[in-house]
Enzyme design. Structure first.
Site, PDB file in Angstrom:
ATOM      1  N   HIS A   1       0.793  -1.176   0.214  1.00  0.00           N
ATOM      2  CA  HIS A   1      -0.087  -0.066   0.037  1.00  0.00           C
ATOM      3  C   HIS A   1       0.773   1.318  -0.004  1.00  0.00           C
ATOM      4  O   HIS A   1       0.403   2.313   0.339  1.00  0.00           O
ATOM      5  CB  HIS A   1      -1.004   0.028   1.283  1.00  0.00           C
ATOM      6  CG  HIS A   1      -1.873  -1.194   1.342  1.00  0.00           C
ATOM      7  ND1 HIS A   1      -2.781  -1.259   0.602  1.00  0.00           N
ATOM      8  CD2 HIS A   1      -1.793  -2.288   2.330  1.00  0.00           C
ATOM      9  CE1 HIS A   1      -3.567  -2.210   0.687  1.00  0.00           C
ATOM     10  NE2 HIS A   1      -2.862  -3.133   1.819  1.00  0.00           N
TER      11      HIS A   1
ATOM     12  N   HIS B   1      -9.154  -3.122  -0.678  1.00  0.00           N
ATOM     13  CA  HIS B   1      -8.322  -4.174  -1.857  1.00  0.00           C
ATOM     14  C   HIS B   1      -9.353  -4.536  -2.743  1.00  0.00           C
ATOM     15  O   HIS B   1      -8.881  -5.408  -3.562  1.00  0.00           O
ATOM     16  CB  HIS B   1      -8.119  -5.500  -0.997  1.00  0.00           C
ATOM     17  CG  HIS B   1      -7.003  -5.169   0.172  1.00  0.00           C
ATOM     18  ND1 HIS B   1      -7.633  -5.183   1.337  1.00  0.00           N
ATOM     19  CD2 HIS B   1      -5.656  -5.036   0.295  1.00  0.00           C
ATOM     20  CE1 HIS B   1      -6.804  -4.788   2.331  1.00  0.00           C
ATOM     21  NE2 HIS B   1      -5.607  -4.811   1.795  1.00  0.00           N
TER      22      HIS B   1
END
Ligand SMILES: Nc1ncnc2c1ncn2[C@@H]1O[C@H](COP(=O)(O)OP(=O)(O)O)[C@@H](O)[C@H]1O
Ligand SMILES: Nc1ncnc2c1ncn2[C@@H]1O[C@H](COP(=O)(O)OP(=O)(O)O)[C@@H](O)[C@H]1O
Ligand SMILES: [Mg+2]
Ligand SMILES: [Mg+2]
Ligand SMILES: [Mg+2]
Ligand SMILES: [Mg+2]
Lengths: 211, 334, 334, 211
Positions: free
Chosen positions: C58, C220
């Site tokens: 991330h 996600h």
């Protein structure tokens, strides 16, 4: 049309060019995606939209002033490689048009030659380098020789447009030597140059305007 | 494949984008004149001003480098299209001063064309301006004859060091000399793994076959002399690219190099860090010192996949100028 | 479609990525212990320390927020996988102090699971630590019963304001109260237009049909209650998302709101600026003041397309803490 | 195998589980892409690789110590939602195994029950919530009832493995109520839960280890 290009004829010619480009802009962008950045059509569209607005809002009554105004307006467009050259083309034309109320075939040739000379001062690209010059140069040459041979304006422009289109088509087999596409070298062979193609369309549009 | 972009009217895109940009960075920039990006807090007149021009669609470049320590004015064009001369001239007029203006131009046909007309006009208008052309893409042209070398992300280094020099009060000649030294000291190579979509046409602007990478792709996917090859690992790709750059700048044992890994769009920071890791290993093997390792997205090309690797020989003065504080939307050095 | 990523051994990815990360940001962070990210210049023992944990992949989140003014330690897990309790406990031990530790946990199953075991262990080990859970994803759960709300990019706000408070020397109770106020003041919604690829499996991790967007997609691409709809313009998308957020935080005329547009991967800064422009127009219509507009890529999900929009009610104290200087790889405030 | 699980049998069971997961990890990740983040297989792979390394390098000779070591090792993996639960499962088993040199069916049931209880202390998920519990709970129940009915270890584990697999399969028609997949609600219906599927595979592996 009479035997010479007057102010209103010039307006028709410019509109004709705008119309041709507007119809084909997607093709032009697509051509620019081989070796370019895929935007020649959108850039030309911006240029001809500006051209049309200028033509519409201009209150000038002289051919030279209109051409100059159009040239400056196109220079003012975010035009990438095309805008400055196209803009200088029109401002160059304006120089030779100064003092003329209308342009017969010979005067029109001189005006186009002056436009070409102005472009040539900006770029080192010449015929064979796979740029807009491959359409522009033969078009102007043919315009001059037709006028020298006594053709009227419409006939001369018809032959010039044919030469421009043929010149554009001839770039298909060339390797780019200027502009972004230069970098892909031999891989630019097989697709006509977008700038040459749009120049061919412009001349077709000029013709359409006087026909 | 439909275009997966959040946009509105594509003609009006650059203007709308600037509006949002100014809202997000009011401490650093504001809009002025005809879509010019200027500093929120102008620099004193006694200092050299820095101006640049370039197409939009490469955010944060180039307008993202306006602010303290870097640029004074950026003239953003339309998407991938250099601005026309009149707006650029307006920018020069706006910061015209006795101390002079350093005008940073990336070597792309449109920018150069527009800049050359502007330089003529500026001369007539008695504006004191010196141009620096950045052209460090080693996939085209040679170091000896660099006119075909495109201007890639290395412009950031030039703008940063010259901007810091200007901020310190150095003269135009000194700023130009520093910019030129930085420019000649650097080399960049781009690699692409996926094409960008032009936000106005929805068209894919280059050809990167699935599962391949193209080294030397240039800024927008114009392509280069190498052509596609099978996609390689982070390490293998660095192993190919870095030595070409080191050779071009001719850097040797014991020297200081700055390496920048610039993501161009959809390639993740994660991957860029992997590349930086390998860069350090290669440099260690050669005894070259990684003086600074820069990783980020500074000059993007829409959602293109890939990165630009830039290597630059650094000396103490250039390092100090690189490390000097700056406060811009695209780069803050505290 | 082949995976277009520059990686090496995918098992070793997190370690390699951290190595490159540390090389790129030596002024701000260094690695310590078992792949922990700590500040290059530790904070005095007398100040509250901030620790967080979370999966990798991330970037720049979460380790990118380690540095002056924000986190003291980040415990990065494997790609999309929270770190196991032992390394997190190691992190807490490393900065254990009388002033105490604020432990920032995003509401995702793995993080929460690991954190709850760690909190038990910390208690036994007499470590003074208070946990703040961020859960602001309004696509799941309600404001009254937020346990299903996922932790999205709002963690950045919490870390920033609590980090600034800690830096100022506020007590653990005060830091916790500020973190809790910030947390309750904010709401986030994610929209996806293209899926991410898992760098270890090469698999596409969610389903976003071509030409559609999914609002409420979560971090996600877990998905949410809304399902796909036709892709809309930047303006139309903001028109859908912002009012939902404003309603959730119940903000009214004359109040100050911070809006953050966080790009999650392949969506360009260009697009995010367009969205920010529309946000301001909507707020103007409602008489709500855009106190801060933040645009950037802070928490990404590989090359996923889309963004997270976060809106937060701000008061003078929170604004001052948000504006306080910080120096981290992912956010520098000068 | 004799009628009770000794240290070496436990090692075989653990290896059997690792082997089954290794074979199916790609499927597990794919299952996790419906409503999850597509990584359950890679996470489980990391867990069982750690499990195997631990089994191989452990010099402990007691069943309880091995189970505890395995549990802690798995807790040490970056395990997302799975790692902590799986880790606690093994540490929970270790508690009940303390003092035993080998485990007959009844003792084995008690050990598994203790593992389950340890997991239940970590999560509120129960049967029907579409998690690993849907495989784990029936497997442990069936193990106990088979052992109560006098089955030997192998037979009891065979029935437990069948129950685990059936439980995993039963999650196909459920709506997820825990974990990331919870968010997709009704849209999780139609795919078995990845965590339940991997638990089914683990029990098949345990069985394989003693067969
Ligand atoms: N140096 C040059 N001289 C003449 N024409 C050029 C030159 N460079 C580029 N061109 C023309 O411009 C065209 C590309 O224009 P366009 O795509 O609008 O600009 P850009 O490359 O900035 O995106 C080319 O096809 C070519 O015909
Ligand atoms: N609260 C919970 N209780 C029990 N099992 C859970 C819980 N949350 C998730 N799981 C299990 O974990 C599985 C997902 O594991 P994994 O993909 O490895 O973790 P993550 O969601 O962190 O990526 C789910 O399929 C489910 O069986
Ligand atoms: Mg182009
Ligand atoms: Mg262009
Ligand atoms: Mg995960
Ligand atoms: Mg998962």
């Amino acid at each position: 049309m009479s035997s010479a290009v007057g102010y209103d004829d010039l307006v028709s010619m410019l509109r004709g060019a705008a119309e041709r480009i507007r119809k084909e802009h997607a093709t032009l962008s697509r051509l620019d995606s081989h070796g370019g950045d895929g935007d020649h059509g959108t850039t030309m569209l911006r240029a001809v939209n500006t051209l049309e607005t200028t033509v519409e809002t201009s209150r000038r009554q002289s051919i030279a002033d209109l051409l100059e105004e159009v040239g400056w307006a196109i220079l003012g467009v975010d035009g990438g490689a095309t805008g400055p050259l196209l803009g200088m083309f029109f401002t160059g034309m304006a120089e030779a048009a100064r003092g003329h109320d209308s342009l017969d075939a010979a005067a029109l040739s001189a005006v186009f030659e002056s436009g070409l000379a102005s472009v040539e001062r900006q770029t080192e690209a010449r015929v064979g380098d796979k740029t807009m010059m491959d359409a522009l140069v033969p078009a102007v040459r043919v315009l001059r020789s037709a006028s020298d041979a006594g053709s009227d304006v419409v006939t001369a422009l018809r032959r010039a447009a044919a030469a421009a289109v043929a010149g554009a088509e001839s770039t298909r087999d060339l390797e780019a030597r200027f502009g972004r596409a230069k970098q892909v070298g031999a891989r630019s062979v097989g697709h006509p140059d977008p700038g040459a193609t749009s120049m061919g369309l412009m001349f077709q549009g000029f013709l359409q305007g006087v026909e | 494949m439909a275009m997966n972009k959040f946009i509105n009217d594509s003609d009006d895109l650059p203007r709308q984008l600037l509006e949002g940009f100014a809202l997000a960075h009011p401490k650093q920039v504001r809009l002025a004149g005809d879509q010019l990006v200027v500093r929120a807090r102008p620099k004193p007149e006694s200092r050299v001003a820095l101006v640049t021009l370039g197409g939009s669609g490469h955010e944060p470049a180039l307008s993202g480098f306006v602010g303290t320590g870097m640029l004074d004015v950026s003239v953003p064009g339309h998407i991938f299209a250099a601005p026309g001369p009149p707006r650029v001239l307006e920018a020069l007029r706006m910061v015209s001063r006795d101390a002079g203006i350093l005008f940073v131009v990336l070597n792309h046909e449109g920018d150069v064309r527009s800049a050359s007309i502007v330089m003529e006009m500026a001369k007539k208008a008695d504006i004191r301006v010196a141009q620096i052309l950045t052209h460090e893409d080693i996939s085209a042209g040679t170091r000896e004859d660099p006119k075909d070398r495109r201007g890639l992300v290395g412009c950031l280094l030039v703008i940063k060091v010259a901007g810091a020099a200007a901020e310190e009060g150095r003269s135009l000649d000194e700023c130009l000399a520093i910019a030129e030294r930085m420019e000649r000291n650097m080399a960049t190579l781009a690699v692409a793994v996926a094409s960008a979509t032009h936000p106005c046409t929805g068209g894919v602007i280059s050809d990167v076959p699935d599962g391949t990478m193209v080294i030397g792709m240039g800024q927008h996917g114009e392509g280069g002399r190498f052509g596609p090859q099978a996609l390689k690992s982070a390490d293998e790709t660095a192993d190919i690219m870095l030595p070409m750059l080191l050779e071009d700048i001719g850097i040797g044992k014991g020297e200081d190099v700055l390496v920048m890994i610039n993501g161009v769009g959809s390639t993740t920071l994660m991957e860029l860090y992997l590349v930086m890791r390998r860069v350090r290993q290669i440099l260690d093997e050669r005894g070259v010192r990684l003086a600074r390792g820069i990783v980020g997205e500074f000059l993007t090309v829409q959602e293109m996949g890939g990165f630009q690797m830039c290597a630059a020989r650094m000396d103490q003065e250039l390092l100090a100028l690189w490390d000097a504080p700056c406060d811009t939307p695209g780069l803050v050095v505290a």
